[in-house]
Write a protein that holds these residues in place. Structure first.
Motif, PDB file in Angstrom:
ATOM      1  N   GLY A  49       0.806  -1.224   0.000  1.00  0.00           N
ATOM      2  CA  GLY A  49       0.000   0.000   0.000  1.00  0.00           C
ATOM      3  C   GLY A  49       0.829   1.259   0.000  1.00  0.00           C
ATOM      4  N   GLY A 101       2.437   1.817  -3.475  1.00  0.00           N
ATOM      5  CA  GLY A 101       1.456   2.283  -4.453  1.00  0.00           C
ATOM      6  C   GLY A 101       1.062   3.735  -4.238  1.00  0.00           C
ATOM      7  N   ASN A 102       0.847   4.118  -2.980  1.00  0.00           N
ATOM      8  CA  ASN A 102       0.456   5.497  -2.673  1.00  0.00           C
ATOM      9  C   ASN A 102       1.550   6.495  -3.044  1.00  0.00           C
ATOM     10  OD1 ASN A 102      -2.004   4.703  -1.666  1.00  0.00           O
ATOM     11  ND2 ASN A 102      -1.294   4.552   0.444  1.00  0.00           N
ATOM     12  N   VAL A 104       1.779   6.845  -6.909  1.00  0.00           N
ATOM     13  CA  VAL A 104       0.667   7.617  -7.477  1.00  0.00           C
ATOM     14  C   VAL A 104       0.829   9.103  -7.178  1.00  0.00           C
ATOM     15  CG1 VAL A 104      -1.808   8.044  -7.297  1.00  0.00           C
ATOM     16  CG2 VAL A 104      -0.974   5.712  -7.506  1.00  0.00           C
ATOM     17  N   PRO A 156      -3.640   2.252 -12.345  1.00  0.00           N
ATOM     18  CA  PRO A 156      -3.239   0.918 -11.890  1.00  0.00           C
ATOM     19  C   PRO A 156      -1.814   0.533 -12.274  1.00  0.00           C
ATOM     20  CG  PRO A 156      -5.416   0.882 -12.896  1.00  0.00           C
ATOM     21  CD  PRO A 156      -4.852   2.238 -13.161  1.00  0.00           C
ATOM     22  N   SER A 165       0.497   1.576  -9.456  1.00  0.00           N
ATOM     23  CA  SER A 165       0.166   0.869  -8.211  1.00  0.00           C
ATOM     24  C   SER A 165       0.582  -0.592  -8.272  1.00  0.00           C
ATOM     25  CB  SER A 165      -1.336   0.971  -7.934  1.00  0.00           C
ATOM     26  OG  SER A 165      -1.721   2.311  -7.748  1.00  0.00           O
ATOM     27  N   ASN A 222       4.513  -1.009  -8.544  1.00  0.00           N
ATOM     28  CA  ASN A 222       5.153  -0.740  -7.256  1.00  0.00           C
ATOM     29  C   ASN A 222       4.847  -1.835  -6.232  1.00  0.00           C
ATOM     30  OD1 ASN A 222       6.516   1.614  -7.888  1.00  0.00           O
ATOM     31  ND2 ASN A 222       4.766   2.919  -7.439  1.00  0.00           N
ATOM     32  N   ASP A 223       3.658  -2.411  -6.327  1.00  0.00           N
ATOM     33  CA  ASP A 223       3.295  -3.500  -5.419  1.00  0.00           C
ATOM     34  C   ASP A 223       4.206  -4.705  -5.624  1.00  0.00           C
ATOM     35  OD1 ASP A 223       1.843  -4.664  -3.424  1.00  0.00           O
ATOM     36  OD2 ASP A 223       0.271  -5.410  -4.739  1.00  0.00           O
TER      37      ASP A 223
END
Length: 451
Positions: free
Chosen positions: A327, A330-331, A334, A428, A431, A434-435
């Motif tokens: 998380g 991803g944050n 973005v 996406p 996100s 990066n995940d």
């Protein structure tokens, strides 16, 4: 302003059902075209056509341009080409007419144009249809007041009056000044017509060298210039400076709205422009590609985690921080990509500033990474009771934030370099990527430290 309530719509439907033309005309008379367009969603196609054919041509044309593109297309599909030409196209400004006809096939365009009696208007529409819709030429209209630099003030006023009457111009944004070769020379402020001596020539009182764009410049450049100089209209010239038309601020507002909607959908993982009124198949086709990409990303993550099955078996606490790592990465990605995309969109970020922007994002990432990893370290140190995992999580978080920030900065810049809409990078793609990378960093770090 009339409030459109359920009772109002029910009464309108009753009027249509009884075919009371006088009542229908009276009901629509005081409504703004935008409000009438809103009524479309409450009426059947047959009811809408009945109302449109009752309105006078000018108002019907305005209402048609207020409709959503899909609604407009459905309505036009039910009307004969002669009706489209005589009731709508002939009543429109050339830019609106070209926009209306741009989605039609060549055969339908030719038939509609054949029903337009005004040869000059038809010729102007044909010229505009040659331009790509994402260029200044595709946005411009040809209805404008043009005067010669050598005219006197009385002659200028007389010609302006004649042009406004002949071309049915409702609003005069600017008066453009050209030379004998039709090249743009200046803009004539309207107050000069009142305050200047009648013996003055236009070229002596005009504002020289006005801001303008070329017909093949992009709509992004048009929006930027109108915003930068606070213009209400912008002249469009060809490559040798001849005046072709002008773009008004209302056209730009519509264009900005469409671009924002398109970018928002791309950032949300919707691959094509869709409306709430689109059918299930259209909406599925727009959403499915990025959902499949997300599915592949999820499967990749499961494969990565599956490779560390023994580690989870011996130390289950490792799994507690997987959502935190994914998380956070991803944050951060973005956020970084959104700032870059915004800078590219409003042209405040140039490609010459890439290294400066990357350096700035790196500095911000260092501060954020240090604070986040320190907070997590302190929390885990007092609650977890496992120094290896505590250290692994903090180091991984630091590395993930640094990577995600750099990746989120570079991806939109690279996409823009290859003329791909960088808004994709705020969705996406960032996100999920990066995940995956975050999981690799976390699992590798924790495995090395535990060993």
């Amino acid at each position: 302003m009339i409030e459109i309530t359920k009772e109002y719509i029910d009464e309108l439907k009753r009027i249509i059902e009884t075919k009371d033309q006088n009542a229908a005309i009276a009901t629509l008379r005081d409504l703004h075209p935008a409000d009438i367009a809103e009524l479309y969603k409450e009426l059947t196609l047959k009811e809408a056509i009945y109302l449109y054919l009752l309105m006078d041509g000018d108002k019907a044309a305005d209402v048609l341009m207020e409709l959503e593109e899909d609604d407009r297309r459905k309505l036009l599909k039910e009307l004969p080409n002669k009706v489209i030409a005589e009731r709508f196209v002939t009543e429109m400004d050339t830019d609106d007419a070209a926009e209306l006809m741009r989605d039609m096939d060549e055969e339908q365009q030719e038939e509609i144009l054949s029903h337009i009696d005004d040869v000059e208007q038809a010729g102007d529409i044909i010229d505009l249809l040659k331009y790509d819709e994402d260029t200044a030429g595709g946005l411009m209209g040809t209805e404008m007041i043009v005067v010669n630099e050598n005219w006197s003030m009385p002659q200028c006023i007389e010609e302006m009056r004649k042009q406004a009457e002949d071309e049915n111009i409702d609003e005069i944004y600017n008066v453009y000044v050209v030379d004998d070769d039709e090249r743009l020379r200046g803009v004539l402020p309207l107050q000069k017509l009142v305050t200047c001596s009648s013996i003055s020539k236009v070229k002596h009182v005009m504002q020289k060298d006005p801001v303008s764009v070329h017909d093949h410049d992009s709509t992004e450049e048009v929006v930027e210039i109108i915003s930068k100089y606070d213009l209400v209209s912008l002249p469009v010239t060809d490559s040798i400076g001849r005046l072709l038309g002008h773009i008004t601020v209302d056209d730009v507002i519509d264009e900005v709205k469409e671009h924002h909607e398109r970018d928002y959908q791309l950032a949300s993982g919707i691959s094509q422009d869709v409306e709430t009124s689109d059918n299930v198949l259209v909406q599925t086709a727009a959403r499915l590609p990025w959902l499949l990409f997300g599915m592949v990303g999820g499967l990749s993550n499961s494969m990565i985690l599956g490779g560390f099955e023994q580690g989870f078996a011996s130390n289950p606490k490792m799994a507690l921080f997987i959502p935190l790592i994914g998380g956070t990465g991803g944050n951060v990605g973005v956020q970084s990509s959104a700032i870059v995309v915004q800078g590219l969109a409003n042209n405040t970020l140039k490609h010459s500033q890439i290294f400066k922007q990357v350096f700035k994002e790196t500095a911000v990432a260092l501060i954020n990474a240090a604070i986040i990893s320190l907070i997590v370290f302190i929390y885990n140190y007092f609650t977890l009771g496992d120094s290896h995992i505590t250290l692994s999580v903090s180091i991984s978080l630091f590395a993930v934030v640094m990577f995600a920030s750099t990746f989120g900065t570079l991806v939109p810049l690279i996409l823009d370099k290859f003329n791909i809409n960088p808004a994709i990078a705020t969705g996406p793609f960032i996100s999920i990527t990066n995940d995956i990378i975050g999981m690799l960093i976390y699992m590798t770090t924790i495995t090395l430290l535990l060993k």
